[in-house]
Design a protein around this motif. Structure first.
Motif, mmCIF file in Angstrom:
data_model
loop_
_atom_site.group_PDB
_atom_site.id
_atom_site.type_symbol
_atom_site.label_atom_id
_atom_site.label_comp_id
_atom_site.label_asym_id
_atom_site.label_seq_id
_atom_site.Cartn_x
_atom_site.Cartn_y
_atom_site.Cartn_z
ATOM 1 N N PRO A 87 17.232 -23.268 22.543
ATOM 2 C CA PRO A 87 17.053 -21.961 23.172
ATOM 3 C C PRO A 87 15.574 -21.592 23.218
ATOM 4 O O PRO A 87 14.860 -21.762 22.229
ATOM 5 C CB PRO A 87 17.812 -21.006 22.240
ATOM 6 N N VAL A 88 15.135 -21.109 24.368
ATOM 7 C CA VAL A 88 13.726 -20.780 24.542
ATOM 8 C C VAL A 88 13.291 -19.710 23.543
ATOM 9 O O VAL A 88 12.200 -19.761 22.990
ATOM 10 C CB VAL A 88 13.473 -20.296 25.990
ATOM 11 N N PHE A 89 14.183 -18.769 23.280
ATOM 12 C CA PHE A 89 13.830 -17.674 22.394
ATOM 13 C C PHE A 89 13.562 -18.184 20.968
ATOM 14 O O PHE A 89 12.624 -17.749 20.308
ATOM 15 C CB PHE A 89 14.939 -16.611 22.392
ATOM 16 N N THR A 90 14.378 -19.130 20.529
ATOM 17 C CA THR A 90 14.173 -19.718 19.201
ATOM 18 C C THR A 90 12.818 -20.402 19.121
ATOM 19 O O THR A 90 12.087 -20.267 18.130
ATOM 20 C CB THR A 90 15.270 -20.769 18.911
ATOM 21 N N GLU A 91 12.484 -21.148 20.191
ATOM 22 C CA GLU A 91 11.193 -21.830 20.207
ATOM 23 C C GLU A 91 10.060 -20.822 20.157
ATOM 24 O O GLU A 91 9.089 -20.990 19.427
ATOM 25 C CB GLU A 91 11.051 -22.672 21.480
ATOM 26 N N PHE A 92 10.216 -19.761 20.946
ATOM 27 C CA PHE A 92 9.192 -18.719 20.990
ATOM 28 C C PHE A 92 9.005 -18.119 19.596
ATOM 29 O O PHE A 92 7.883 -18.007 19.098
ATOM 30 C CB PHE A 92 9.617 -17.631 21.988
ATOM 31 N N LEU A 93 10.120 -17.766 18.966
ATOM 32 C CA LEU A 93 10.038 -17.141 17.641
ATOM 33 C C LEU A 93 9.381 -18.065 16.623
ATOM 34 O O LEU A 93 8.625 -17.622 15.763
ATOM 35 C CB LEU A 93 11.433 -16.759 17.145
ATOM 36 N N SER A 94 9.683 -19.366 16.734
ATOM 37 C CA SER A 94 9.137 -20.286 15.731
ATOM 38 C C SER A 94 7.632 -20.472 15.912
ATOM 39 O O SER A 94 6.932 -20.845 14.973
ATOM 40 C CB SER A 94 9.866 -21.627 15.781
ATOM 41 N N LEU A 95 7.129 -20.226 17.128
ATOM 42 C CA LEU A 95 5.712 -20.473 17.387
ATOM 43 C C LEU A 95 4.870 -19.206 17.432
ATOM 44 O O LEU A 95 3.655 -19.250 17.274
ATOM 45 C CB LEU A 95 5.558 -21.224 18.717
ATOM 46 N N PHE A 96 5.529 -18.078 17.646
ATOM 47 C CA PHE A 96 4.795 -16.840 17.844
ATOM 48 C C PHE A 96 3.927 -16.436 16.643
ATOM 49 O O PHE A 96 2.770 -16.026 16.820
ATOM 50 C CB PHE A 96 5.746 -15.711 18.245
ATOM 51 N N PRO A 301 12.788 -23.149 32.478
ATOM 52 C CA PRO A 301 13.246 -22.040 31.622
ATOM 53 C C PRO A 301 12.203 -21.649 30.587
ATOM 54 O O PRO A 301 12.000 -20.460 30.334
ATOM 55 C CB PRO A 301 14.493 -22.608 30.948
ATOM 56 N N ALA A 302 11.526 -22.626 30.002
ATOM 57 C CA ALA A 302 10.539 -22.307 28.980
ATOM 58 C C ALA A 302 9.363 -21.546 29.591
ATOM 59 O O ALA A 302 8.884 -20.569 29.016
ATOM 60 C CB ALA A 302 10.058 -23.585 28.288
ATOM 61 N N VAL A 303 8.918 -21.973 30.781
ATOM 62 C CA VAL A 303 7.786 -21.296 31.409
ATOM 63 C C VAL A 303 8.179 -19.869 31.801
ATOM 64 O O VAL A 303 7.466 -18.905 31.522
ATOM 65 C CB VAL A 303 7.288 -22.070 32.654
ATOM 66 N N GLN A 304 9.354 -19.751 32.429
ATOM 67 C CA GLN A 304 9.810 -18.432 32.880
ATOM 68 C C GLN A 304 9.934 -17.456 31.720
ATOM 69 O O GLN A 304 9.316 -16.392 31.697
ATOM 70 C CB GLN A 304 11.188 -18.558 33.535
#
Lengths: 335, 535
Positions: A87-96, A301-304
């Motif tokens: 999930p893109v959101f999970t990736e975002f959270l892990s890197l933010f 999806p990741a870019v969007q």
């Protein structure tokens, strides 16, 4: 004040819609078919291509795809990365957190150095300090981040050996990721030297990232100070024999800081843009590097969703800046 | 007193260091170039993913002998092939242990169930493990034509597996040694299914390979630990760490600073600097690749072999190798690299002769030819700078009276447009071998079957004689006979000139002086079970 807050919140609705449209169409402007990029030079048969395209939902009309995208967003679904299938959101959270940590240190450096430099330059207008610092600010502002970063690495890490080349901490240390902030996690780990190593790793990237905001803040502070110091009330205060220190510190600086706060707020967007290059060059595992990777892999999806999430952060920060602005400058509320 | 205490300290320090040396863990740090897409090798295609998954963590039925493209036994100890070449019976190695992790402890050794599982989950779209993460697709399994080739995979007994093919296929054993055919644990799959955490197959891999996966921090670092129970020769290092460093200049700085031991893909411009550094050493080897310019052989005047030949003669190949590859390449005359078996060294390359080329074009009635040269927008192992290459070609062609214009598209667009049989112009592209079999170059890039839209045959060149030779070679298991057929195919290729063959580029691997035992792979893999660090 409540009306002011509400009106600012209302502004967010068209902004949000605008951003979803941009975030949705942006990867498509880059052209490039994600299915073909997956296959690379190897190629893919037309049947297989159609099959994969349908599987990814890219065969539908664009408008339909946009509404699908919007619909999922409203349900809180940011989509799944085509590459990692996470999930893109999970990736975002892990890197933010990595980006926030870097950005906070950078903005801290920019403010702590930029404001005093601007004030001193304004007071000593025309002095060598003024001329030197404003020239340096101009250079800093126009410095290509990629080149600047590499230059610092070659000098401080390569030649002098004072700072590590890249990464967030020495690989000798290995501890769980609790908060995602390396400075905090390294302290929590209780391992000797871990915090120092994390701090050392932050020096170069945060200096590089701070360069542009520092230049902008210094210049903005200087011009705001000059403007305020020529106002009648400052001259009056001076004429009345108020100590210079007090005139500058209380009357001038306080009013000069109002536009500076806005500038600092606006720098958050600049900071995120700078983070993309800074993170890539310093192998800093944050959202900037993630965006670059996703763009080069045509991970739609990741870019969007990544763009949307970043835009969301900038929007929230700008809202907070607006509200702070309203607090320190009551006039703005009644405009 | 002072002397005594000093002596004591010295003695205890000595004792400590003596005690510490043998137990000190050896950590090897590899500055890898990209984040892995995941840790299940089958659904992905990037080399950086295989270096972090297939090579350290997993094994396959067959393996490539280190440093070569030859196939040797892996998890399969031996195999028998039926008379007609369609049935392969594999005897599995016994006593091969699976890794354990804090969440999974294996109860049995690797067996036939695991092998059947590893095939079936890719072959059968309805298999519960085919789409264990929504959207997975198995591009290598598909593009190696495995769905049509493999008819069945059966467990004969615990340590015997029979694979039936639809037709004899000589490169099959080499296909099995490729990363996508890594053998996964059926028992682990069952355990994950029961726990409802199927995606851990991709996040926390369990394999039989030389290293055990420990942890991955996205975009930053991957940690592996030596597999003490490895069935092969145990690794010499204790910990293997990947420090993900995408920028080549930064990778080099890290290597110089001693923050890593070895790095892939140095920038060509840095090679001299690396050679000059006494702390570093450099391994080099001709890559298993080819860069080429593919004419569209279905469009006039490029459908005329003589015209293609004339164009080939008007381009100065050596100048491209010198200027673009900075000498780090070998001029190519064949579509397969010289490190590949069956390379036909007797072939004479077309000479560089602009005058003769001009005359040949006139003879064929071609004058004022205008053409496009497509330059790819990205750097690849086989082509460091396509734009520069195209410019050199443009200049050379103008001397033969040919007006060339250079076009370029964004990479995804480039790949897609260049596959369109109606496209105009000649396309710069290249290929890196997957399995060391000539068929992987010749059929994929020049065979009739891939000369349609979507295929990798960018010249759309379909020569029946050539394709027949390839087909014969593919179903023949006699290597000498195959060699003869491929050599003959290369003669036809040169004669018909569907491509201007550019170069086979050299691969470089810089490392610290104290690294020993690294073996370069012609397939471009980075593996570390034989690596050691000396002090």
């Amino acid at each position: 004040m409540i009306r002011f807050i509400l009106s600012r919140l209302l502004y967010l609705v068209p902004t949000f819609i605008g951003i979803t449209i941009i975030a949705f169409s942006f990867p498509r402007f880059l052209a490039g078919d994600p299915v073909l990029l997956m296959a690379g030079e190897r190629g893919v048969s037309p049947e297989r291509h159609a099959e994969l395209t349908a599987q990814l939902g890219y065969d539908k009309p664009l408008v339909m795809q946009y509404f699908d995208f919007l619909g999922r967003l409203l349900q809180g679904d940011f989509g799944t990365s085509l590459v990692t299938k996470k999930p893109v959101f999970t990736e975002f959270l892990s890197l933010f957190p990595a980006t926030v940590e870097l950005g906070m240190v950078a903005i801290f450096i920019a403010v702590v150095l930029g404001v005093p430099i601007g004030v001193i330059a304004a007071i000593k207008r025309g002095s060598w300090f003024d001329q030197f610092s404003m020239t340096a600010a101009l250079v800093g502002f126009s410095m290509p981040i990629f080149w600047w970063g590499l230059l610092l690495i070659i000098f401080f890490s390569g030649y002098l050996g004072w700072t590590p080349v890249s990464g967030r901490i020495s690989l000798m240390y290995f501890f769980p990721n609790i908060t995602g902030f390396m400075l905090i996690d390294s302290l929590l780990s209780g391992q000797d030297g871990a915090f120092a190593s994390a701090a050392q790793h932050l020096i170069l990237p945060s200096v590089v990232l701070a360069t542009i905001p520092l230049a902008v803040i210094a210049r903005q502070t200087r011009s705001a100070m000059l403007e305020v110091m020529s106002e009648d009330y400052v001259r009056t205060a001076r004429a009345k024999g108020m100590p210079r220190r007090r005139v500058i510190g209380v009357h001038a600086l306080r009013n000069a800081l109002i536009p500076v706060v806005t500038t600092i707020g606006l720098q958050i967007g600049v900071l995120l843009a700078g983070a993309i290059l800074t993170e890539t060059i310093f192998s800093w595992p944050g959202i900037g590097k993630w965006m670059i990777d996703s763009i080069s892999r045509r991970d739609y999806p990741a870019v969007q969703s990544g763009l949307l999430l970043i835009a969301g952060v900038v929007m929230v920060v700008n809202l907070l800046v607006d509200l702070t602005y309203g607090l320190i400058n009551p006039r703005i509320r009644h405009r | 007193m002072k002397l005594l205490s000093r002596g004591l300290i010295a003695a205890s320090a000595l004792a400590l260091s003596a005690a510490a040396t043998p137990v000190m863990a050896k950590t090897f740090i590899y500055c890898s170039e990209a984040s892995p897409e995941g840790f299940d090798p089958a659904p992905y295609t990037a080399g950086s993913t295989f270096d972090a998954s297939a090579h350290p963590v997993y094994n396959r039925l067959t393996e490539f002998t280190k440093g070569t493209t030859e196939v040797e036994p892996g998890l399969a100890e031996s195999w028998e092939v039926s008379e007609d070449g369609t049935e392969y019976t594999f005897k599995l190695r016994q006593g091969v242990k699976w890794h354990s992790s804090d969440r999974f402890t294996p109860t049995r050794d690797m067996n036939a169930d695991d092998v059947v599982f590893s095939f079936e989950r890719q072959a059968d779209p309805a298999h519960p493990w085919n789409q264990y993460i929504p959207g997975l697709s198995y591009e290598y399994y598909n593009s190696m034509d495995m769905p049509n080739l493999v008819q069945s995979v059966e467990k004969v007994d615990d340590h015997t597996v029979k694979v039936t093919l639809s037709q004899p296929e000589a490169p099959f054993l080499a296909n099995l040694a490729m990363p996508f055919m890594s053998i996964l644990s059926k028992e682990y799959a069952d355990a994950l299914e029961a726990a409802g955490t199927k995606e851990d197959m991709n996040n926390a891999p369990i394999g039989t390979g030389p290293f055990r996966f420990v942890a991955y921090q996205k975009d930053a670092v991957i940690r592996f630990q030596k597999n003490a129970d490895y069935w092969g020769a145990a690794p010499l290092i204790d910990d293997l760490v990947f420090a993900i460093t995408p920028d080549a200049a930064v990778r080099l700085q890290k290597l110089k600073a001693g923050e890593c031991h070895l790095m892939p893909f140095p920038a060509p411009a840095d090679i001299e600097q690396i050679r000059a550094d006494s702390n570093l050493k450099l391994d080099e080897q001709a890559g298993l690749n080819v860069g080429y310019l593919a004419y569209n052989t279905t469009v006039a005047p490029f459908d005329n072999p003589k015209v293609r030949k004339a164009l080939n003669m008007s381009i100065n190949k050596q100048a491209i190798v010198d200027a673009v590859f900075q000498g780090a390449a070998e001029p190519a005359k064949n579509p397969i690299p010289p490190t590949m078996w069956s390379y036909n060294d007797a072939i004479q390359d077309d000479p560089y002769d602009p005058e003769a080329a001009k005359a040949m074009l006139a003879e064929e009635g071609v004058s004022n030819l205008q053409m496009e040269i497509w330059a790819m927008p990205v750097q690849r192992p086989y082509m460091p700078n396509a734009r520069r290459t195209a410019e050199l070609m443009q200049e050379d062609l103008s001397k033969a009276g040919v007006q060339a214009s250079i076009v370029s598209y964004e990479w995804g667009e480039y790949l897609s447009k260049s596959m369109d049989p109606g496209r105009s112009g000649a396309v710069i592209l290249g290929w890196t071998g997957d399995n060391g079999d000539p068929d992987n170059f010749l059929s994929v890039l020049l065979g009739c079957s891939s000369a349609s839209e979507g295929g990798a045959n960018r010249a759309f060149w379909c020569n029946e004689e050539f394709s027949n030779l390839l087909q014969q070679a593919k179903v023949t298991s006699d290597q000498a006979e195959r060699t003869r057929l491929y050599e003959e195919a290369q003669v036809i290729f040169k004669d018909q000139a569907p491509w201007f063959t550019i170069a086979h580029s050299t691969q470089y691997v810089p490392m610290r002086q104290n690294v020993t035992g690294f073996v370069m792979s012609p397939l471009g893999d980075f593996t570390f079970e034989t690596v050691d660090i000396t002090e």
